[in-house]
Motif scaffolding. Structure first.
Motif, PDB file in Angstrom:
ATOM      1  N   LEU A 156     -13.255 -71.614 -18.925  1.00 45.75           N
ATOM      2  CA  LEU A 156     -12.249 -70.361 -18.584  1.00 45.75           C
ATOM      3  C   LEU A 156     -11.785 -69.360 -19.296  1.00 45.75           C
ATOM      4  O   LEU A 156     -11.598 -68.360 -19.020  1.00 45.75           O
ATOM      5  CB  LEU A 156     -10.434 -71.501 -18.653  1.00 45.75           C
ATOM      6  CG  LEU A 156     -10.753 -72.977 -18.333  1.00 45.75           C
ATOM      7  CD1 LEU A 156      -9.386 -73.163 -18.709  1.00 45.75           C
ATOM      8  CD2 LEU A 156     -10.684 -72.513 -16.057  1.00 45.75           C
ATOM      9  N   ARG A 157     -12.189 -69.362 -20.819  1.00 44.54           N
ATOM     10  CA  ARG A 157     -12.402 -68.158 -21.445  1.00 44.54           C
ATOM     11  C   ARG A 157     -14.276 -67.212 -21.095  1.00 44.54           C
ATOM     12  O   ARG A 157     -13.946 -65.954 -21.263  1.00 44.54           O
ATOM     13  CB  ARG A 157     -12.233 -68.751 -22.577  1.00 44.54           C
ATOM     14  CG  ARG A 157     -10.842 -68.494 -23.426  1.00 44.54           C
ATOM     15  CD  ARG A 157     -10.712 -68.776 -24.320  1.00 44.54           C
ATOM     16  NE  ARG A 157      -9.167 -69.143 -24.670  1.00 44.54           N
ATOM     17  CZ  ARG A 157      -8.745 -69.200 -26.439  1.00 44.54           C
ATOM     18  NH1 ARG A 157      -9.114 -69.009 -26.599  1.00 44.54           N
ATOM     19  NH2 ARG A 157      -7.215 -69.295 -26.647  1.00 44.54           N
ATOM     20  N   ASP A 210     -13.738 -65.424 -17.945  1.00 43.03           N
ATOM     21  CA  ASP A 210     -12.777 -64.744 -18.037  1.00 43.03           C
ATOM     22  C   ASP A 210     -12.568 -63.792 -17.594  1.00 43.03           C
ATOM     23  O   ASP A 210     -13.078 -62.295 -17.665  1.00 43.03           O
ATOM     24  CB  ASP A 210     -11.623 -64.808 -18.959  1.00 43.03           C
ATOM     25  CG  ASP A 210     -10.569 -64.649 -18.871  1.00 43.03           C
ATOM     26  OD1 ASP A 210      -9.501 -64.582 -17.765  1.00 43.03           O
ATOM     27  OD2 ASP A 210      -9.297 -63.627 -19.758  1.00 43.03           O
ATOM     28  N   GLY A 211     -12.220 -63.451 -15.791  1.00 42.48           N
ATOM     29  CA  GLY A 211     -11.893 -61.875 -15.417  1.00 42.48           C
ATOM     30  C   GLY A 211     -13.332 -61.686 -14.309  1.00 42.48           C
ATOM     31  O   GLY A 211     -13.654 -60.612 -14.035  1.00 42.48           O
ATOM     32  N   ARG A 246      -8.836 -64.333 -11.915  1.00 38.06           N
ATOM     33  CA  ARG A 246      -8.155 -65.339 -12.197  1.00 38.06           C
ATOM     34  C   ARG A 246      -7.565 -66.194 -11.146  1.00 38.06           C
ATOM     35  O   ARG A 246      -6.516 -65.866 -11.437  1.00 38.06           O
ATOM     36  CB  ARG A 246      -7.330 -64.528 -13.371  1.00 38.06           C
ATOM     37  CG  ARG A 246      -8.025 -63.723 -14.410  1.00 38.06           C
ATOM     38  CD  ARG A 246      -7.073 -63.855 -15.308  1.00 38.06           C
ATOM     39  NE  ARG A 246      -7.568 -62.936 -16.374  1.00 38.06           N
ATOM     40  CZ  ARG A 246      -7.682 -61.680 -16.593  1.00 38.06           C
ATOM     41  NH1 ARG A 246      -7.657 -60.882 -15.718  1.00 38.06           N
ATOM     42  NH2 ARG A 246      -8.442 -60.935 -18.094  1.00 38.06           N
ATOM     43  N   LEU A 266      -7.578 -73.211 -12.202  1.00 35.38           N
ATOM     44  CA  LEU A 266      -8.769 -73.299 -13.070  1.00 35.38           C
ATOM     45  C   LEU A 266      -8.254 -74.514 -14.037  1.00 35.38           C
ATOM     46  O   LEU A 266      -8.938 -75.355 -14.343  1.00 35.38           O
ATOM     47  CB  LEU A 266      -9.004 -72.082 -13.857  1.00 35.38           C
ATOM     48  CG  LEU A 266      -9.295 -71.053 -12.897  1.00 35.38           C
ATOM     49  CD1 LEU A 266      -9.182 -69.652 -13.335  1.00 35.38           C
ATOM     50  CD2 LEU A 266     -11.019 -71.291 -12.269  1.00 35.38           C
ATOM     51  N   HIS A 267      -6.783 -74.116 -13.975  1.00 35.66           N
ATOM     52  CA  HIS A 267      -5.884 -75.344 -15.419  1.00 35.66           C
ATOM     53  C   HIS A 267      -5.947 -76.686 -14.628  1.00 35.66           C
ATOM     54  O   HIS A 267      -5.602 -77.686 -15.288  1.00 35.66           O
ATOM     55  CB  HIS A 267      -4.795 -74.597 -15.956  1.00 35.66           C
ATOM     56  CG  HIS A 267      -4.600 -73.852 -16.519  1.00 35.66           C
ATOM     57  ND1 HIS A 267      -4.828 -73.481 -17.319  1.00 35.66           N
ATOM     58  CD2 HIS A 267      -4.223 -72.160 -15.684  1.00 35.66           C
ATOM     59  CE1 HIS A 267      -5.290 -72.172 -18.280  1.00 35.66           C
ATOM     60  NE2 HIS A 267      -4.710 -71.870 -16.948  1.00 35.66           N
ATOM     61  N   GLN A 321     -15.493 -66.426 -10.906  1.00 37.28           N
ATOM     62  CA  GLN A 321     -14.963 -67.685 -11.323  1.00 37.28           C
ATOM     63  C   GLN A 321     -14.313 -68.851 -10.977  1.00 37.28           C
ATOM     64  O   GLN A 321     -14.666 -70.597 -11.465  1.00 37.28           O
ATOM     65  CB  GLN A 321     -13.057 -67.425 -12.538  1.00 37.28           C
ATOM     66  CG  GLN A 321     -13.014 -67.922 -13.841  1.00 37.28           C
ATOM     67  CD  GLN A 321     -12.192 -68.135 -14.958  1.00 37.28           C
ATOM     68  OE1 GLN A 321     -11.610 -66.644 -14.821  1.00 37.28           O
ATOM     69  NE2 GLN A 321     -12.770 -68.085 -15.926  1.00 37.28           N
TER      70      GLN A 321
END
Length: 521
Positions: free
Chosen positions: A101-102, A105-106, A30, A35-36, A110
């Motif tokens: 993003l999901r 995730d982790g 993350r 990412l956003h 990523q």
């Protein structure tokens, strides 16, 4: 000032590339806000796509000033093709990024995944908005190189490395063909400006070697869009994360069709090349649609569906139905992105149902009756509505293939009780599909206007390709509708094995890259 407005897409591409490079250098789980930021960069691209549309509506087609020298650099072409594709790719990029993003995730890489995803989208955007030959080539090669990183995101998977190697070989061959074509166009027309080249070609101005340049464009497009026989890599790149499959099948593989559409005026000066594309596209569409019916895995079936759809798209451009081809690209991209991203949920729902829909047997006489009824309804509508919507003979022929696509679903109705009501529904469904198709064709022609050339009078070669396609799809529709009668025959079972393996078209290629090599113990 209007020309400067055309530069806005470049700003969105630059922001997306900068954010993507930052994401690639952001390791760990993350990785913070990057990412956003990547998602926001995609949204910015969508906003600038709207600005490009307003520019197109307000001032018409335009090319921005060149940022560079000697015809080499960056410039943006604003027309119906670039605007539609920019909006489509930006929207799909945002959807896939948000999904990622999901989905990842982790994952400890990523950030790198989202970064290479953004660079791939940036390359596509750079290609579809190119106002000059140099930028087009940079975007074409750049998106392919960035995609290679995504295809080998799990480097420990041998199947992924082999598939990526096959794709790289095909892609580099496509790059070489496009480079040859662009250099010939540059020398032949004395400019790298795409608008100037299209204007000269549209007025009938050609040069010695234009046929070769058009053939190289067709070759580059066919390789990029997974046409038979070098199509196997598209089926095998399933070891990559699902968001990559969605972006590849919904966006990148369409680049071949976009390339031919971009140089549509040039391609019209080489009718023999268009005929070859029509035959190749029809063969690919038939090949992919038949093999797709035998695939047990959801993603593999979707991959063969993409091959079939890309073949149908090449058939459309080969018949010089450029507005319809653009409409097909948009519709297929949206459908295929949704299909890949929701494939897992579909499998879960089928498992939960614990049942498979039964297949209703239809007698061959009923199949012929249904085909005759649907054909009669379509001919009547094509004769009437075709004149209203201004459909060309080539477009009406493609509509017949779409009407045939209803047969496997509607023919069993003739074997069910209440036959009279179902026959009426069959005729009504055929009429509805025909009317929608003809209306969409008319809408595409209006929206494209003079920015995409209208289909000229069909040549004898194009008519032959179209008739072969109609006959072949009619035979496949009949076989599919009568499948319960012959599917369990010994010959059919043996044939199904060969079909499921794609008729082994990629076996030699697989052997050449070491796919059959014995692994060390």
């Amino acid at each position: 000032m209007p020309d400067l407005l055309a530069l806005l897409p470049l700003l969105a591409i630059a922001v997306l590339a900068a954010v993507s490079l930052r994401a690639i250098r952001s390791p760990g789980l993350r990785p913070g806000r990057v990412l956003h930021e990547a998602e926001m960069a995609m949204l910015l691209a969508i906003g600038f796509a709207g600005a490009a549309l307003l520019t197109l509506i307000g001032i018409g087609p335009a090319t921005s000033p060149l940022i560079g020298w000697a015809g080499m650099g960056l410039s943006v072409r604003i027309d119906i093709l670039s605007t539609v594709m920019f909006a489509l790719v930006a929207f799909l990029g945002w959807v896939v990024t948000r999904y990622s993003l999901r989905y990842l995730d982790g994952h400890d890489r990523q950030g790198a995944f989202v970064g290479w995803l953004g660079l791939t989208v940036a390359g596509v955007l750079l290609m579809v908005t190119a106002g000059n030959l140099v930028q087009l080539l940079i975007g074409w090669v750049g998106m392919s190189l960035a995609l290679d990183k995504l295809l080998t995101f799990y480097p420990g998977r041998r199947a992924a490395r082999l598939a990526a190697l096959k794709k790289a070989i095909v892609a580099r061959t496509s790059d070489a063909a496009l480079l040859t074509a662009l250099v010939m166009l540059w020398v032949g027309y004395g400019t790298t400006d795409i608008a100037t080249i299209l204007a000269a070609a549209g007025s009938g101005d050609d040069f010695l070697g234009l046929g070769t340049a058009a053939a190289m464009i067709a070759l580059a497009a066919a390789l990029k869009s997974a046409q038979v026989p070098l199509h196997g890599w598209l089926v095998e790149v399933m070891e990559t994360p699902t968001p990559v499959s969605a972006l590849l099948h919904a966006g990148i593989v369409n680049a071949g069709g976009v390339l031919v559409l971009r140089f549509a005026d040039v391609m019209l000066l080489a009718p023999g090349t268009l005929v070859a594309l029509a035959f190749l596209g029809g063969l690919t569409a038939l090949w992919g649609s038949v093999v797709m019916l035998t695939q047990p895995a959801a993603k593999t079936a979707l991959a063969w569906s993409t091959i079939a759809q890309m073949g149908f798209m090449m058939l459309q451009v080969g018949l010089a139905l450029f507005p319809i081809a653009l409409l097909h690209i948009v519709a297929h991209s949206l459908y295929k992105a949704h299909a890949f991203l929701s494939a897992g949920g579909a499998v879960v729902r089928v498992k939960a149902a614990r049942s498979i829909p039964s297949v209703t047997a239809a007698h061959p006489v009923q199949v012929l009756t249904a085909m005759g009824l649907a054909g009669a309804v379509y001919v009547v509508l094509a004769a009437g509505a075709g004149a209203v919507f201004g459909a060309s003979p080539q477009a009406l022929g493609l509509g017949a293939i779409m009407a045939l696509g209803l047969m496997p679903m509607l023919v069993p109705a003739l074997a069910a009780p209440g036959r009279q009501i179902l026959v009426i529904r069959l005729a009504g469904a055929t009429a509805a599909v025909a009317l929608v198709y003809l209306a969409l064709h008319g809408m595409a022609k209006v929206l494209a206007g003079a920015m995409l050339p209208a289909a000229p009078t069909a040549t004898s070669g194009q008519i032959a390709a179209l008739m072969c396609a109609i006959g072949a799809f009619a035979a496949i529709a009949a076989l599919q509708a009568t499948m319960p009668f012959w599917a369990e025959a010994p010959l059919a079972r043996r044939l199904r094995t060969h079909i499921a393996n794609g008729f082994y078209a990629g076996a030699l290629f697989h052997r050449a890259v070491g796919g059959y090599a014995r692994r060390p113990a």
